[in-house]
Design an enzyme around this catalytic site. Structure first.
Site, PDB file in Angstrom:
ATOM      1  N   THR A  54       1.043  -1.175  -0.055  1.00  0.00           N
ATOM      2  CA  THR A  54       0.167   0.063   0.366  1.00  0.00           C
ATOM      3  C   THR A  54       1.216   1.159   0.033  1.00  0.00           C
ATOM      4  O   THR A  54      -0.047   2.468  -0.801  1.00  0.00           O
ATOM      5  CB  THR A  54      -1.024  -0.100   1.135  1.00  0.00           C
ATOM      6  OG1 THR A  54      -1.505  -1.126   0.779  1.00  0.00           O
ATOM      7  CG2 THR A  54      -1.705   1.310   1.433  1.00  0.00           C
ATOM      8  N   TYR A 142       3.882 -11.926   6.441  1.00  0.00           N
ATOM      9  CA  TYR A 142       2.736 -11.790   5.387  1.00  0.00           C
ATOM     10  C   TYR A 142       2.490 -12.499   4.547  1.00  0.00           C
ATOM     11  O   TYR A 142       3.364 -13.268   3.316  1.00  0.00           O
ATOM     12  CB  TYR A 142       3.477 -10.574   4.746  1.00  0.00           C
ATOM     13  CG  TYR A 142       2.447  -9.322   4.484  1.00  0.00           C
ATOM     14  CD1 TYR A 142       1.104 -10.137   4.050  1.00  0.00           C
ATOM     15  CD2 TYR A 142       2.470  -8.457   2.843  1.00  0.00           C
ATOM     16  CE1 TYR A 142      -0.489  -9.697   2.913  1.00  0.00           C
ATOM     17  CE2 TYR A 142       1.578  -7.784   2.406  1.00  0.00           C
ATOM     18  CZ  TYR A 142       0.390  -8.711   2.209  1.00  0.00           C
ATOM     19  OH  TYR A 142      -0.711  -7.674   1.677  1.00  0.00           O
ATOM     20  N   LYS A 170       0.808 -11.479   8.548  1.00  0.00           N
ATOM     21  CA  LYS A 170      -0.368 -11.723   8.472  1.00  0.00           C
ATOM     22  C   LYS A 170      -1.077 -11.972   7.607  1.00  0.00           C
ATOM     23  O   LYS A 170      -0.142 -12.530   5.966  1.00  0.00           O
ATOM     24  CB  LYS A 170       0.172  -9.758   7.647  1.00  0.00           C
ATOM     25  CG  LYS A 170      -1.283  -8.787   6.931  1.00  0.00           C
ATOM     26  CD  LYS A 170      -0.396  -7.788   5.938  1.00  0.00           C
ATOM     27  CE  LYS A 170      -1.856  -7.090   5.135  1.00  0.00           C
ATOM     28  NZ  LYS A 170      -0.828  -6.079   4.414  1.00  0.00           N
TER      29      LYS A 170
END
Length: 300
Positions: A54, A142, A170
């Site tokens: 992001t 992740y 995550k």
């Protein structure tokens, strides 16, 4: 860092994966990043994830990443955890990123599965261990196979959970059922990587969320967790349902970084919605749709 969270939540409950603001000329806008970080922590975030997808990490460079981490840590590091992305499909590069993040004052690392090269599971484990061994910082794995092409296997999770620096995950696999078993077997702190699956993940033992839409609605995401933790399941469902239209508007197309930047610019929280290629800013139709979603949610 004098920040403590309840047991089992090493990075707190709610973290926002921060966008990286740019000026119109494409240079990094540190001032806007700091202002945004302060606003998000004031709104209830326990932490921020910098230099992730992001944050357009593929197109920001080492000095910029370190400068961003240092500035945000200085601004909010006494109130929130700052987790820095250390993701690459080049292990040596990822190790350098981790070391530089630690030097800049980060409190933790986000380590994504190596992408594009599609390593074996032994390679995934060796890569992650190399990064985890390179600093004293706690690591959040992740797992996002839709972007990396590789999903972390149950056996790899078991191996990595034995590393003293690996403390959290995550999970952006979308597989809530698998998460339930992995949480039970590994003892790792599980964080949903999908805004829309926050409550389902909580229901199987997850402890928090790494969010994009929380740039805009942190208090409501926090309310989902607080209601769930208190046993008010109907209220948690109500809060979660209220977020669905906004989540769909920002994340539904898969261009979350683009659309949340458009939203933040509309709200005046960042000066520009500029992106770095190959990402391009939202067009007129996309911006209009984002504006409508913000109005419907009472934000604009």
């Amino acid at each position: 860092m004098a920040i403590t969270f309840e047991e089992g939540r090493p990075f707190g409950t709610l973290l926002t994966a921060l966008v990286t603001p740019f000026h119109e000329d494409g240079s990094m806008d540190i001032d806007s990043a700091v202002k945004l970080a302060k606003r998000l922590v004031d709104a209830g975030n326990d932490g921020l994830v910098l230099n992730g997808t992001t944050g357009e990490s593929p197109t920001t460079h080492a000095p910029e990443k370190a400068e961003l981490v240092a500035a945000v840590v200085e601004a909010v590091g006494d109130r929130a955890v700052v987790v820095a992305g250390a993701g690459s499909n080049d292990t040596e590069h990822a190790v350098r990123m981790a070391e530089q993040a630690a030097e800049a004052g980060a409190h933790g690392l986000l380590v994504v599965t190596p992408y594009y090269s599609r390593p074996s599971q032994r390679g995934v484990v060796a890569h992650t261990r190399a990064i985890a061994d390179s600093t004293d910082l706690p690591v959040m794995l992740y797992d996002i196979p839709g972007r990396t092409g590789v999903r972390i296997s149950a056996q790899s999770y078991d191996e990595l959970a034995g590393h003293d620096k690996v403390v959290a995950v995550k999970d952006a696999t979308g597989d809530v059922g698998a998460a339930a078993e992995l949480i039970a077997n590994t003892g790792l702190a599980w964080y949903s990587g999908d805004d829309g699956l926050f409550l389902p993940f909580l229901s199987v033992g997850a402890v928090g969320l790494v969010s994009v839409t929380a740039h805009l609605a942190a208090a409501q995401f926090k309310a989902v967790a607080e209601a769930f933790d208190s046993g008010a399941n109907a209220l948690a469902r109500e809060h979660a349902a209220g977020l669905i239209p906004l989540i769909n508007a920002i994340m539904g197309s898969g261009a979350g970084a683009v659309l949340v930047k458009a939203a933040l610019a509309e709200l005046g929280h960042i000066e520009s919605s500029a992106m770095r290629l190959p990402q391009v800013r939202a067009d007129q139709a996309e911006t209009a749709a984002v504006r409508s979603a913000l109005q419907a949610h009472g934000l604009l």
